[in-house]
Design a protein around this motif. Sequence first.
Motif, PDB file in Angstrom:
ATOM      1  N   CYS A 189       0.858  -1.176   0.000  1.00  0.00           N
ATOM      2  CA  CYS A 189       0.000   0.000   0.000  1.00  0.00           C
ATOM      3  C   CYS A 189       0.900   1.234   0.000  1.00  0.00           C
ATOM      4  O   CYS A 189       1.647   1.443   0.963  1.00  0.00           O
ATOM      5  CB  CYS A 189      -0.938   0.016   1.211  1.00  0.00           C
ATOM      6  N   PRO A 190       0.858   2.062  -1.036  1.00  0.00           N
ATOM      7  CA  PRO A 190       1.834   3.147  -1.157  1.00  0.00           C
ATOM      8  C   PRO A 190       1.547   4.370  -0.304  1.00  0.00           C
ATOM      9  O   PRO A 190       2.456   5.178  -0.071  1.00  0.00           O
ATOM     10  CB  PRO A 190       1.769   3.510  -2.640  1.00  0.00           C
ATOM     11  N   ASP A 191       0.297   4.541   0.147  1.00  0.00           N
ATOM     12  CA  ASP A 191      -0.043   5.765   0.874  1.00  0.00           C
ATOM     13  C   ASP A 191      -1.296   5.533   1.715  1.00  0.00           C
ATOM     14  O   ASP A 191      -1.812   4.414   1.797  1.00  0.00           O
ATOM     15  CB  ASP A 191      -0.248   6.948  -0.091  1.00  0.00           C
ATOM     16  N   TYR A 192      -1.764   6.622   2.338  1.00  0.00           N
ATOM     17  CA  TYR A 192      -2.917   6.529   3.239  1.00  0.00           C
ATOM     18  C   TYR A 192      -4.194   7.084   2.620  1.00  0.00           C
ATOM     19  O   TYR A 192      -5.102   7.510   3.338  1.00  0.00           O
ATOM     20  CB  TYR A 192      -2.614   7.262   4.546  1.00  0.00           C
ATOM     21  N   ASP A 193      -4.271   7.077   1.292  1.00  0.00           N
ATOM     22  CA  ASP A 193      -5.523   7.458   0.652  1.00  0.00           C
ATOM     23  C   ASP A 193      -6.666   6.640   1.259  1.00  0.00           C
ATOM     24  O   ASP A 193      -6.584   5.397   1.312  1.00  0.00           O
ATOM     25  CB  ASP A 193      -5.434   7.189  -0.849  1.00  0.00           C
ATOM     26  N   PRO A 194      -7.727   7.290   1.768  1.00  0.00           N
ATOM     27  CA  PRO A 194      -8.764   6.561   2.513  1.00  0.00           C
ATOM     28  C   PRO A 194      -9.377   5.377   1.763  1.00  0.00           C
ATOM     29  O   PRO A 194      -9.566   4.298   2.344  1.00  0.00           O
ATOM     30  CB  PRO A 194      -9.807   7.640   2.803  1.00  0.00           C
ATOM     31  N   PRO A 234       5.290  13.813  17.271  1.00  0.00           N
ATOM     32  CA  PRO A 234       4.800  13.910  15.898  1.00  0.00           C
ATOM     33  C   PRO A 234       3.754  12.838  15.608  1.00  0.00           C
ATOM     34  O   PRO A 234       3.708  11.802  16.292  1.00  0.00           O
ATOM     35  CB  PRO A 234       6.061  13.671  15.064  1.00  0.00           C
ATOM     36  N   ALA A 235       2.922  13.087  14.586  1.00  0.00           N
ATOM     37  CA  ALA A 235       1.878  12.115  14.246  1.00  0.00           C
ATOM     38  C   ALA A 235       2.466  10.769  13.856  1.00  0.00           C
ATOM     39  O   ALA A 235       1.823   9.725  14.028  1.00  0.00           O
ATOM     40  CB  ALA A 235       1.003  12.666  13.114  1.00  0.00           C
ATOM     41  N   LEU A 236       3.703  10.770  13.346  1.00  0.00           N
ATOM     42  CA  LEU A 236       4.373   9.526  12.952  1.00  0.00           C
ATOM     43  C   LEU A 236       4.561   8.575  14.119  1.00  0.00           C
ATOM     44  O   LEU A 236       4.738   7.374  13.934  1.00  0.00           O
ATOM     45  CB  LEU A 236       5.739   9.871  12.331  1.00  0.00           C
ATOM     46  N   SER A 237       4.495   9.078  15.359  1.00  0.00           N
ATOM     47  CA  SER A 237       4.671   8.210  16.525  1.00  0.00           C
ATOM     48  C   SER A 237       3.415   7.394  16.829  1.00  0.00           C
ATOM     49  O   SER A 237       3.451   6.515  17.693  1.00  0.00           O
ATOM     50  CB  SER A 237       5.045   9.038  17.754  1.00  0.00           C
ATOM     51  N   CYS A 238       2.309   7.664  16.123  1.00  0.00           N
ATOM     52  CA  CYS A 238       1.034   6.982  16.371  1.00  0.00           C
ATOM     53  C   CYS A 238       0.597   6.199  15.135  1.00  0.00           C
ATOM     54  O   CYS A 238       1.017   6.490  14.015  1.00  0.00           O
ATOM     55  CB  CYS A 238      -0.060   8.005  16.712  1.00  0.00           C
ATOM     56  N   THR A 239      -0.271   5.214  15.341  1.00  0.00           N
ATOM     57  CA  THR A 239      -0.897   4.529  14.217  1.00  0.00           C
ATOM     58  C   THR A 239      -1.667   5.539  13.378  1.00  0.00           C
ATOM     59  O   THR A 239      -2.355   6.408  13.919  1.00  0.00           O
ATOM     60  CB  THR A 239      -1.863   3.445  14.718  1.00  0.00           C
ATOM     61  N   HIS A 240      -1.569   5.441  12.067  1.00  0.00           N
ATOM     62  CA  HIS A 240      -2.246   6.414  11.207  1.00  0.00           C
ATOM     63  C   HIS A 240      -3.768   6.288  11.358  1.00  0.00           C
ATOM     64  O   HIS A 240      -4.318   5.181  11.370  1.00  0.00           O
ATOM     65  CB  HIS A 240      -1.858   6.214   9.740  1.00  0.00           C
ATOM     66  N   PRO A 241      -4.478   7.411  11.480  1.00  0.00           N
ATOM     67  CA  PRO A 241      -5.936   7.371  11.677  1.00  0.00           C
ATOM     68  C   PRO A 241      -6.688   6.582  10.603  1.00  0.00           C
ATOM     69  O   PRO A 241      -7.680   5.910  10.914  1.00  0.00           O
ATOM     70  CB  PRO A 241      -6.334   8.854  11.644  1.00  0.00           C
ATOM     71  N   GLN A 242      -6.228   6.637   9.355  1.00  0.00           N
ATOM     72  CA  GLN A 242      -6.961   5.926   8.303  1.00  0.00           C
ATOM     73  C   GLN A 242      -6.823   4.411   8.413  1.00  0.00           C
ATOM     74  O   GLN A 242      -7.710   3.670   7.989  1.00  0.00           O
ATOM     75  CB  GLN A 242      -6.497   6.413   6.925  1.00  0.00           C
ATOM     76  N   VAL A 243      -5.726   3.943   8.986  1.00  0.00           N
ATOM     77  CA  VAL A 243      -5.588   2.500   9.225  1.00  0.00           C
ATOM     78  C   VAL A 243      -6.557   2.058  10.324  1.00  0.00           C
ATOM     79  O   VAL A 243      -7.225   1.026  10.206  1.00  0.00           O
ATOM     80  CB  VAL A 243      -4.138   2.152   9.606  1.00  0.00           C
ATOM     81  N   VAL A 244      -6.651   2.855  11.379  1.00  0.00           N
ATOM     82  CA  VAL A 244      -7.588   2.535  12.467  1.00  0.00           C
ATOM     83  C   VAL A 244      -9.017   2.578  11.953  1.00  0.00           C
ATOM     84  O   VAL A 244      -9.834   1.696  12.251  1.00  0.00           O
ATOM     85  CB  VAL A 244      -7.398   3.514  13.640  1.00  0.00           C
ATOM     86  N   ARG A 245      -9.345   3.612  11.189  1.00  0.00           N
ATOM     87  CA  ARG A 245     -10.697   3.726  10.638  1.00  0.00           C
ATOM     88  C   ARG A 245     -11.038   2.521   9.769  1.00  0.00           C
ATOM     89  O   ARG A 245     -12.139   1.952   9.875  1.00  0.00           O
ATOM     90  CB  ARG A 245     -10.815   5.004   9.807  1.00  0.00           C
TER      91      ARG A 245
END
Length: 305
Positions: free
Chosen positions: A10-15, A49-60
């Motif tokens: 997966c190359p990015d966090y596109d929803p 930084p936000a990088l220290s957390c799981t990305h919101p779109q993965v959780v969603r």
Amino acid sequence: MPIPVALLRCPDYDPQRIGRVVAEALDASGWTPPRGHVLVKPNLLRAAPALSCTHPQVVRAACAWLLDSGCRITVADSPGFGTARGVAEAIGLVEALRPLGLSVTPLDDAVQVPLSFGGSIGVARHALQADGVLSVPRLKAHSQMRVTLAVKNLFGCVPGVRKAFVHTRHGDRDHRFEGALVEVAAALPPTAALLDGVEAMHVTGPGSGKPYQLGLVGASASGVALDAAICGLLGLTPEQVPLWAELARRGAPGALPGDVELVREGMDAFDASRFEVPGVLKPMSFRPGTLLRSTMRRLWAAWRS
């Protein structure tokens, strides 16, 4: 029988894209979620930084898949700094979950769980009472553990400052700290794992490393097996990763290379050749002064949230 570990690119966090890839990974993982209550446990270390957390779109995306599977969901964590709601708001997780009718709650109200080497550890009642847990970590280097993945993420089920006390009491003492992590995970209901490795953190961590574009989403019914597969992908051995070594010593299913079966993509689909981990690990034990400073920082961050 080998435990399936699904690795997908997966190359990015596109929803839309991440939603599709996460669903495919979970479908291929071999995990059948319980029809009851599932705790979704992201890594909400701190607000920046936000990088220290799981990305919101993965959780969603994980929550959407679980809702489609008929589960009731709680998204919760006990951050190292600040509050679960404050960190979630800062990184965009609250906004990402709003269309699903979900919010983020704290893991508190600890229940004492005995440790095999003496004493006990407080684990959040909410986590212990769930029918299942989905650990959703971000792949990060770690200055004490070398890497932090699905099993280490479950340490967040130990509420608040109790985590610092575990470091102080058990760190660097005959593998007791690693043992405590293993026993926290074992005390929880059946736990699966979904890894955010799209943009990982390397060089150091868990909160101040550099981004590494790995483009990976991983999932398994076993966090141990997923962790072993990812450590193998990074070229690491159990001797280099204290928690993995402890899992192997205890004979945890999924901890040995022969315990894992990769599905969907193989190791050669991902370029981890430039991924750096700390060469010399920091002590796991917190000295009293370090514990006091850590406690004050946590209280200050929680107050500001």
